[in-house]
Design an enzyme around this catalytic site. Structure first.
Site, PDB file in Angstrom:
ATOM      1  CG  HIS A 103      -0.147   0.002   2.521  1.00  0.00           C
ATOM      2  ND1 HIS A 103       0.431   1.135   3.061  1.00  0.00           N
ATOM      3  CD2 HIS A 103       0.154  -1.016   3.369  1.00  0.00           C
ATOM      4  CE1 HIS A 103       1.041   0.828   4.184  1.00  0.00           C
ATOM      5  NE2 HIS A 103       0.896  -0.471   4.399  1.00  0.00           N
TER       6      HIS A 103
ATOM      7  CD  GLU B  62       1.487  -5.946   8.329  1.00  0.00           C
ATOM      8  OE1 GLU B  62       1.529  -7.204   8.409  1.00  0.00           O
ATOM      9  OE2 GLU B  62       2.329  -5.276   7.714  1.00  0.00           O
TER      10      GLU B  62
END
Length: 222
Positions: free
Chosen positions: A8, A81
């Site tokens: 990201h 994550e």
């Protein structure tokens, strides 16, 4: 098939080096990175699927890519994550200072340490590997490329898994993925033969920041 692994764009947590949760947004730089990455990927006509972590920073990056490619990203919770639970928002050094007993457990237990209210590195490894295997089974017999937008830690475990490295240790060698970098791999048909990584951590599609250009007299940053 080809596999494209994307981290990201930049977040405030990345800049301040804070442990992050699910809602950390992209910075202005991160949004710019996502746009530049999307423009770069728009030249590829082979992308057939786009999967993303549902965490805000990853899914917003995936949306920018999806807009450029003409389809919506599919959220996959297992691509999120590491869940650091109640430690989210702390700088790691501040967390160590405030919770020394937990910090000692973290040091002693390694991948088996479960963050209070969160999960362990081994939990992350297991879910990321299962999800990667599911995606590969779904696309192994198809042509084209599959694109995943996720996070540095999750992608590190995925890379180690694709290389068939032993479980049980943090995959430190693969955690140096820059924001909005691309890693591309060629997956052997039917799972026969090793995965071949064509390149890792490619960021040539990203422009230099104005501050960096000023520091180098406007020359390209290597």
């Amino acid at each position: 098939m080809r596999l494209l692994l994307v981290r990201h764009g930049e977040t405030e947590g990345n800049v301040s080096r804070r442990l992050q949760g699910a809602e950390d947004p992209l910075t202005e730089r991160g949004r710019r990175q996502a746009r530049e990455l999307a423009a770069h990927l728009s030249d590829r006509s082979d992308v057939s699927a786009l999967y993303a972590s549902p965490y805000r920073r990853a899914f917003d990056t995936a949306r920018a890519i999806g807009d450029a490619l003409g389809f919506q990203p599919e959220p996959r919770p297992a691509l999120a994550e590491l869940d650091v639970g109640r430690a989210a928002g702390y700088r790691f050094e501040a967390w160590v200072e405030e919770f020394p007993e937990e910090a000692e457990r973290f040091r002693q237990e390694g991948v088996d340490y479960a963050w209070p209210g969160g999960e362990s590195g081994r939990d992350l490894s297991a879910r990321a590997e299962r999800e990667m295997d599911r995606i590969l089974r779904s696309h192994r017999h198809k042509s084209g490329a599959v694109l995943l937008v996720s996070h540095g830690g999750t992608l590190a475990w995925i890379i180690a898994h694709l290389l068939k490295e032993p479980d049980g240790e943090w995959p430190h060698d693969y955690t140096r993925l820059d924001n909005c970098s691309i890693t591309e791999a060629a997956i052997a048909p039917n799972g026969d033969g090793p995965t071949k990584f064509l390149y890792t951590n490619e960021v040539g599609h990203l422009s230099a920041d104005p501050d960096e250009e000023a520091a180098t007299g406007g020359d390209p940053v290597e």
